[in-house]
Design an enzyme around this catalytic site. Structure first.
Site, short mmCIF file in Angstrom:
data_model
loop_
_atom_site.label_atom_id
_atom_site.label_comp_id
_atom_site.label_asym_id
_atom_site.label_seq_id
_atom_site.Cartn_x
_atom_site.Cartn_y
_atom_site.Cartn_z
N HIS A 198 0.81 -1.22 0.00
CA HIS A 198 0.00 0.00 0.00
C HIS A 198 0.85 1.26 0.00
O HIS A 198 0.46 2.27 -0.58
CB HIS A 198 -1.00 -0.02 1.15
CG HIS A 198 -2.15 -0.93 0.85
ND1 HIS A 198 -2.29 -2.16 1.43
CD2 HIS A 198 -3.13 -0.82 -0.05
CE1 HIS A 198 -3.33 -2.75 0.91
NE2 HIS A 198 -3.87 -1.96 0.01
N GLU A 438 -2.68 -18.52 -12.40
CA GLU A 438 -1.55 -18.03 -11.61
C GLU A 438 -0.93 -19.12 -10.75
O GLU A 438 -0.04 -18.87 -9.96
CB GLU A 438 -1.97 -16.82 -10.76
CG GLU A 438 -3.22 -17.00 -9.94
CD GLU A 438 -3.62 -15.74 -9.18
OE1 GLU A 438 -2.85 -14.77 -9.12
OE2 GLU A 438 -4.72 -15.76 -8.62
N ASP A 462 1.95 -14.16 -9.40
CA ASP A 462 1.94 -15.42 -8.65
C ASP A 462 2.45 -16.58 -9.49
O ASP A 462 3.15 -17.45 -8.98
CB ASP A 462 0.52 -15.71 -8.15
CG ASP A 462 0.22 -14.95 -6.88
OD1 ASP A 462 1.06 -15.00 -5.96
OD2 ASP A 462 -0.81 -14.26 -6.82
N CYS A 509 -2.91 -9.93 -16.47
CA CYS A 509 -3.02 -8.81 -15.53
C CYS A 509 -1.85 -8.78 -14.54
O CYS A 509 -1.81 -7.95 -13.65
CB CYS A 509 -4.36 -8.83 -14.81
SG CYS A 509 -4.64 -10.35 -13.90
C1 PEP Z 1 -0.96 -11.90 -10.20
O1 PEP Z 1 -0.72 -12.79 -9.37
O2 PEP Z 1 -0.30 -11.75 -11.25
C2 PEP Z 1 -2.04 -10.93 -9.96
C3 PEP Z 1 -2.36 -10.04 -10.86
O3 PEP Z 1 -2.65 -10.99 -8.75
P1 PEP Z 1 -2.07 -10.31 -7.40
O4 PEP Z 1 -0.86 -9.52 -7.76
O5 PEP Z 1 -3.18 -9.49 -6.87
O6 PEP Z 1 -1.78 -11.52 -6.57
MG MG Z 2 -2.17 -13.23 -7.86
#
Ligand code: PEP
Ligand code: MG
Length: 603
Positions: A198, A438, A462, A509
């Protein structure tokens, strides 16, 4: 690394480039040391004056926090400002403050000592808790306690800085980040914290350069030291030489000039020179960020981390509360799509559910929690459905590791739809459900998942950590966390192919989608959508607009033959330099790993 530069000794530390920009100036070492207090006995006729001292300090503390709260609200929006409401509530806690007043009367001791003694009891219980969420709340209690004591002692508050400074700290809470930003803060440097923390997110929103995860910054730096922060490359230089300062200033200038060239690109499509269009959307965590994402030219939200709603709370938001937030976002983004990811709690993320796990990243996280807490999951699914009336909302499931989880989630989705039908509440009956890929098992099962779901979204953050067995938040193994490891690239390719084989759309993402070196490769591998952090959006669009799909395919074919991450990175960086000669080379500097060695590791 210590390098001789004429007479001056430069120390270069590497960390995570959390918020872009260059900052050079004097360091302010911020350590959260509790002001020294010791017990002092009071005479009978001093008790009333002591109670008044406490009262005045509480009033002053509340006034300060109210100010910080309204500042945060103005600058970052009401959601981010909620953290400070929690601190004000501690100040207004009549049981806690009543106990301190009673002890002043009965024990006839000084106010600052009794504030420390009484509040510290709670703080210690909280920080000893195995639950990370409660540990986080202990920081809030800590902050409030320090504030009251400093006000009783009439000491200068840490948040009032003299002149321009770069804050160097072990870690920064969201509160610290906002409080310091009221002053002439040039930048933030911390020992701990990552790109998705954050403090990082708030620094980016506040447009303050930040390098986090430097591990030993507080050991090397004293208040008043001259330091330079490179928020683009993720480095901190202590005692920078004139040459270093000049080169950083030049780098900043070049990057700013390049940014200027990107002005106006927000309204253009993300389309290759041979007219293949891409969805280029934003990764968001807070509703307050939506407007900025739109300004940056986002054509949707490819990932909305709904767990952002849990910040500063001790319970899950109600269905109505969630529905209001999701509806507002869907309306703001309309007609573009919004992927609302169901709560991804657990791992390193906060959770209002008490968690005590040896290995949280391999534990109760994401969809596992949702399926185990049907009431919570149904509340969220109904809230998402209620926000879907304009048909631009999609659902995304995190941490899926097997087909059964998707099937079970679809059953809950049916139940949520049934509940809303009974309530005569409108929703999109054809709402699309996507799966995050992921976890390695999900990557292996991508074909089956593609059959089961409407779309796939690759979460490289991940996926890389689980595929390469490298903790994404652990600096000790940061060099092993490789986006361009051939194993990662081949896995990404097989996920895209699996999705396409079943006619399904495949997006990404994870942070890799926002890495300029990866864009041409990902286009060539056939990715349908890029969802990236809003600041990087124009740059990624610029790259897409500068290439031909047919050339990108050749690049991808070549990359798939390269055996090491270094060769892949070097090859891709050279291609980007060739296609976009005016793009600042620093952003593509693959030799950085060689220049900046990590700070020493314990044996
Ligand atoms: C990821 O794991 O790539 C993802 C987008 O999720 P987070 O970063 O929220 O775990
Ligand atoms: Mg993730």
């Amino acid at each position: 690394m210590i390098a001789e530069e004429g007479k001056s000794k430069e120390v270069i530390l590497t960390g995570i480039a959390a918020s872009p920009g260059i900052a050079i100036g004097s360091a302010y070492l911020y350590s959260k040391v509790v002001p020294k207090v010791s017990p002092r006995s009071l005479a009978d006729d001093e008790v009333d004056a002591e109670l008044q001292r406490l009262q005045d300090a509480l009033a002053r503390s509340e006034k300060e926090l109210q100010k910080i709260h309204s500042f945060a609200e103005q600058k970052l929006g009401s959601q981010s400002a909620r953290i400070f409401e929690a601190q004000i509530m501690i100040l207004q806690d009549s049981v806690l403050m009543g106990a301190i007043r009673n002890r002043i009367r009965n024990e006839k001791k000084n106010a600052e000592y009794l504030v420390f003694d009484e509040v510290d009891k709670y703080r210690r219980i909280m920080s000893d808790s195995a639950d990370e969420y409660i540990q986080e709340r202990a920081h809030d209690v800590d902050d409030v306690m320090n504030r009251i004591i400093r006000n009783i002692l009439d000491q200068k508050l840490f948040s009032r800085l003299e002149g321009e400074s770069l804050i160097v700290s072990e870690s920064l809470t969201p509160a610290d980040t906002v409080i310091f930003s009221r002053n002439q803060v040039l930048g933030y440097a911390t020992d701990f914290g990552g790109f998705t923390s954050h403090a990082a997110l708030l620094s980016r929103s506040l447009k303050i350069p930040a390098v986090l995860g430097l591990r030993t910054a507080t050991k090397h730096i004293k208040t008043g030291d001259c330091i330079a922060l490179d928020g683009y490359g993720g480095a901190l230089i202590i005692h920078p030489s004139e040459e270093t300062i000049e080169s950083l200033r030049r780098k900043e200038q070049r990057l700013k000039e390049f940014d200027k060239k990107l002005e106006g690109i927000a309204n253009l499509p993300a389309e290759t020179l041979d007219h293949k269009r891409y969805e280029l959307s934003a990764n968001l965590e807070l509703q307050d960020e939506v407007e900025y994402a739109i300004q940056q030219g986002s054509q949707g939200i490819g990932l909305y981390r709904t767990e952002g709603q849990l910040m500063g709370r001790q319970s899950f938001p109600s269905e109505d509360e969630q529905a209001a937030e999701y509806t507002a976002i869907a309306e703001q983004m309309f007609p573009h799509p919004v992927m609302l990811r169901t709560f991804d709690i657990g791992g390193d993320k906060m959770s209002p559910v008490p968690l005590k796990e040896e290995n949280p990243f391999l534990g109760w996280r994401g969809i596992r929690v949702s399926l185990d807490r049907p009431e919570m999951f149904l509340d969220q699914l109904r809230a998402i459905l209620r926000a879907s009336t304009k048909k631009n909302v999609r659902i995304l499931l995190p941490m899926v590791s097997k087909i059964g989880e998707v099937r079970k989630a679809k059953e809950y989705l049916k139940q949520a739809q049934h509940d809303l039908t009974l309530r005569r509440c409108p929703f999109d009956k054809n709402i699309k459900l996507g799966v995050m890929i992921e976890v390695p098992s999900a990557a292996v099962l991508a074909e089956e998942l593609a059959r089961e779901a409407d779309f796939l979204s690759i979460g490289t953050n991940d996926l890389i950590q689980y595929l390469l067995a490298v903790d994404r938040g652990n600096n000790m193994v940061a060099s092993l966390y490789q986006e361009f490891n051939p194993a990662v690239i081949r896995t990404v390719k097989s996920i895209i192919d699996a999705g396409h084989k079943h006619g399904k759309w495949v997006g990404m993402c994870g942070e890799m989608a926002g890495n300029p070196i990866a864009t041409i490769l990902l286009v060539g591998l056939g990715l349908d959508e890029f969802s990236v952090a809003p600041p990087i959006l124009p740059e990624i669009k610029k790259i897409i607009r500068s290439i031909k799909f047919k050339d990108a395919r050749k690049v991808a074919d070549k990359v798939l033959t390269l055996p090491t991450e270094f060769e892949i990175k070097e090859y891709l960086a050279a291609i980007v330099k060739e296609k976009l000669p005016d793009m600042p080379v620093e952003a593509l500097d693959t030799s950085q790993d060689k220049l900046y060695v990590p700070s020493s590791k314990p044996l």
